[in-house]
Enzyme design. Sequence first.
Site, mmCIF file in Angstrom:
data_model
loop_
_atom_site.group_PDB
_atom_site.id
_atom_site.type_symbol
_atom_site.label_atom_id
_atom_site.label_comp_id
_atom_site.label_asym_id
_atom_site.label_seq_id
_atom_site.Cartn_x
_atom_site.Cartn_y
_atom_site.Cartn_z
ATOM 1 N N HIS A 93 6.680 -1.969 -2.755
ATOM 2 C CA HIS A 93 4.804 -1.217 -3.067
ATOM 3 C C HIS A 93 5.137 0.052 -3.700
ATOM 4 O O HIS A 93 5.838 0.572 -4.012
ATOM 5 C CB HIS A 93 5.231 -0.798 -1.435
ATOM 6 C CG HIS A 93 3.813 -0.364 -1.734
ATOM 7 N ND1 HIS A 93 2.741 0.234 -2.229
ATOM 8 C CD2 HIS A 93 2.211 -1.721 -0.966
ATOM 9 C CE1 HIS A 93 0.927 0.052 -2.851
ATOM 10 N NE2 HIS A 93 1.210 -1.019 -2.043
ATOM 11 N N GLU A 163 0.798 -7.192 -7.228
ATOM 12 C CA GLU A 163 -0.738 -6.153 -7.148
ATOM 13 C C GLU A 163 -0.279 -5.410 -8.373
ATOM 14 O O GLU A 163 0.606 -4.416 -8.235
ATOM 15 C CB GLU A 163 0.051 -4.974 -6.150
ATOM 16 C CG GLU A 163 -0.045 -5.812 -4.094
ATOM 17 C CD GLU A 163 -0.233 -4.935 -3.439
ATOM 18 O OE1 GLU A 163 -0.733 -4.555 -2.614
ATOM 19 O OE2 GLU A 163 0.835 -3.931 -3.443
HETATM 20 P P1 PGA Z 1 -5.905 -2.121 -1.329
HETATM 21 O O1 PGA Z 1 -4.310 -1.756 -1.460
HETATM 22 O O2 PGA Z 1 -6.877 -2.857 -0.969
HETATM 23 O O3 PGA Z 1 -6.362 -1.572 -0.709
HETATM 24 O O4 PGA Z 1 -6.387 -1.874 -2.638
HETATM 25 C C1 PGA Z 1 -3.450 -2.989 -1.403
HETATM 26 C C2 PGA Z 1 -2.429 -2.401 -1.178
HETATM 27 O O5 PGA Z 1 -2.167 -1.367 -1.861
HETATM 28 O O6 PGA Z 1 -1.572 -3.430 -0.992
#
Ligand code: PGA
Length: 251
Positions: A93, A163
């Site tokens: 992450h 992401e």
């Molecule tokens: P968010 O976070 O949906 O609050 O943007 C997503 C994540 O960090 O996996």
Amino acid sequence: MNSPIIIANWKCSPDNMKSALRLIENIENLLNKNKYKYYIAAPDSLIYQLREYDIVGVIGAQNIDRIEGGAYTGENKLSQILDTGAQFALLGHSEVRKRGEDENYIAEKVAAALNSDLRVILCIGEEERDHDGKYLEEIARQIRVGLGKIDNDRLNKLVIAYEPIWAIGASAAATPAESLEAAIVIRREIVAMAGLHNAKQTQIIYGGSVNESNAHLFLTEGGMDGLLIGRASLDSDVFATIINNCYELGK
Ligand code: PGA
């Protein structure tokens, strides 16, 4: 379409076990069908207890610090995460990478966790988008590094969470067109590495400012098999709406 993979990334919430159970109860009371499976990446301190309850949610970890033990104060290793009963783990992450995790070590952890039979959600994503399309090469590079040490026959237990860092915790998500572009680059790279048959086994999900208005669009237009959700997963109404909508697409 397969069942969508909807994952709550609880990060450092809720405050305690009681709040976690209340949140889960509220979510599950709002699901249109009790077979709508969803996933929770929970804080390590809650996993063991959550696994004792009869809930629909599949419980996993937000990271595995180390493959093997050693003098690493405050860190957890793979066998300890497995012992909590975690059924999957997020790896790589961006908030963990920012704290200094090396991408080659993340790749080793992906391989070790897959060999241990955990399901792995490998998070990747570019820092920013440039007009020259260098971000596309960066996405492909992160796939090459992240999957560089795994056996192809494990790809069916791997999920890639795309992401874009600029969309995490932000005011706006990527557009479905932007997510589709990334999904194509990711899929193409896995095909190049592992062949079409193996590449098809890996699912790709989107994360970054997902909410109840945009969630389904990533599945219908954005080339995604599911979602990784931070803030919106802590609101039971919103999270249950997302799960219901994603399962009932096309109805
Ligand atoms: P968010 O976070 O949906 O609050 O943007 C997503 C994540 O960090 O996996």
